[in-house]
Design a protein around this motif. Structure first.
Motif, PDB file in Angstrom:
ATOM      1  N   LYS A   2      28.711  34.948  -9.310  1.00 40.94           N
ATOM      2  CA  LYS A   2      28.204  34.999 -10.582  1.00 40.94           C
ATOM      3  C   LYS A   2      28.214  36.404 -11.093  1.00 40.94           C
ATOM      4  O   LYS A   2      28.508  36.405 -12.375  1.00 40.94           O
ATOM      5  CB  LYS A   2      26.976  34.359 -10.664  1.00 40.94           C
ATOM      6  N   LYS A   6      30.008  37.481 -14.555  1.00 45.95           N
ATOM      7  CA  LYS A   6      29.192  38.334 -15.923  1.00 45.95           C
ATOM      8  C   LYS A   6      29.833  39.746 -16.159  1.00 45.95           C
ATOM      9  O   LYS A   6      30.017  40.114 -17.381  1.00 45.95           O
ATOM     10  CB  LYS A   6      27.978  38.637 -15.165  1.00 45.95           C
ATOM     11  N   GLY A  52      26.512  36.606 -25.145  1.00 45.62           N
ATOM     12  CA  GLY A  52      25.506  35.523 -24.891  1.00 45.62           C
ATOM     13  C   GLY A  52      25.709  34.642 -23.913  1.00 45.62           C
ATOM     14  O   GLY A  52      25.023  34.131 -23.062  1.00 45.62           O
ATOM     15  N   ALA A  53      27.076  34.420 -23.225  1.00 46.78           N
ATOM     16  CA  ALA A  53      27.260  33.822 -22.162  1.00 46.78           C
ATOM     17  C   ALA A  53      26.884  34.355 -20.818  1.00 46.78           C
ATOM     18  O   ALA A  53      26.164  33.799 -19.964  1.00 46.78           O
ATOM     19  CB  ALA A  53      28.779  33.564 -22.148  1.00 46.78           C
ATOM     20  N   TYR A  55      24.537  36.546 -20.711  1.00 47.27           N
ATOM     21  CA  TYR A  55      22.944  36.467 -20.675  1.00 47.27           C
ATOM     22  C   TYR A  55      22.442  35.129 -20.335  1.00 47.27           C
ATOM     23  O   TYR A  55      21.554  35.260 -19.708  1.00 47.27           O
ATOM     24  CB  TYR A  55      22.348  36.858 -22.079  1.00 47.27           C
ATOM     25  N   TRP A  56      23.105  34.245 -20.801  1.00 46.44           N
ATOM     26  CA  TRP A  56      22.795  32.859 -20.348  1.00 46.44           C
ATOM     27  C   TRP A  56      22.971  32.258 -18.846  1.00 46.44           C
ATOM     28  O   TRP A  56      22.028  31.879 -18.321  1.00 46.44           O
ATOM     29  CB  TRP A  56      23.438  31.912 -21.154  1.00 46.44           C
ATOM     30  N   LEU A  57      23.989  33.063 -18.470  1.00 44.94           N
ATOM     31  CA  LEU A  57      24.321  33.130 -16.930  1.00 44.94           C
ATOM     32  C   LEU A  57      23.024  33.655 -16.171  1.00 44.94           C
ATOM     33  O   LEU A  57      22.458  33.063 -15.078  1.00 44.94           O
ATOM     34  CB  LEU A  57      25.656  33.423 -16.317  1.00 44.94           C
ATOM     35  N   ASP A  58      22.747  34.899 -16.445  1.00 38.93           N
ATOM     36  CA  ASP A  58      21.766  35.625 -15.987  1.00 38.93           C
ATOM     37  C   ASP A  58      20.330  34.965 -16.121  1.00 38.93           C
ATOM     38  O   ASP A  58      19.631  34.909 -14.930  1.00 38.93           O
ATOM     39  CB  ASP A  58      21.771  36.988 -16.919  1.00 38.93           C
ATOM     40  N   GLU A  59      20.113  34.485 -17.028  1.00 38.07           N
ATOM     41  CA  GLU A  59      18.772  33.822 -17.597  1.00 38.07           C
ATOM     42  C   GLU A  59      18.622  32.544 -16.564  1.00 38.07           C
ATOM     43  O   GLU A  59      17.525  32.159 -15.985  1.00 38.07           O
ATOM     44  CB  GLU A  59      18.460  33.405 -18.854  1.00 38.07           C
ATOM     45  N   ARG A  60      19.745  31.890 -16.495  1.00 41.63           N
ATOM     46  CA  ARG A  60      19.616  30.421 -15.690  1.00 41.63           C
ATOM     47  C   ARG A  60      19.599  30.795 -14.125  1.00 41.63           C
ATOM     48  O   ARG A  60      18.768  30.069 -13.419  1.00 41.63           O
ATOM     49  CB  ARG A  60      21.129  29.806 -15.856  1.00 41.63           C
TER      50      ARG A  60
END
Length: 78
Positions: A2, A6, A52-53, A55-60
């Protein structure tokens, strides 16, 4: 895996913006805009979406790590 995804998501718009010999031309035009201008505009929009994608992967990933870690007082009967 992942983190590589990223990194790729973050580096694609940078690489596209730095490929000046590719987009340093006036044709084709899109709505009267030369290729150079709409390519730069597309790079900015793609950069925002890909950041944004990432960031979303990192937050998930962060939320998944929090839910899998057990609190020390969990599981005790009082």
């Amino acid at each position: 895996m992942k983190s590589r995804l990223k990194f790729s998501l973050l580096s694609l718009p940078i690489a596209a913006g730095l490929a000046v010999p590719f987009y340093n031309r006036a044709t084709p035009t899109l709505g009267g805009w030369p290729f150079f201008y709409w390519w730069q505009t597309a790079c900015v929009l793609a950069g925002a979406l890909l950041t944004g994608a990432a960031y979303w992967l990192d937050e998930r990933k962060a939320l998944g790590a929090e839910s899998h870690s057990a609190r020390p007082d969990e599981g005790r009967a009082e």
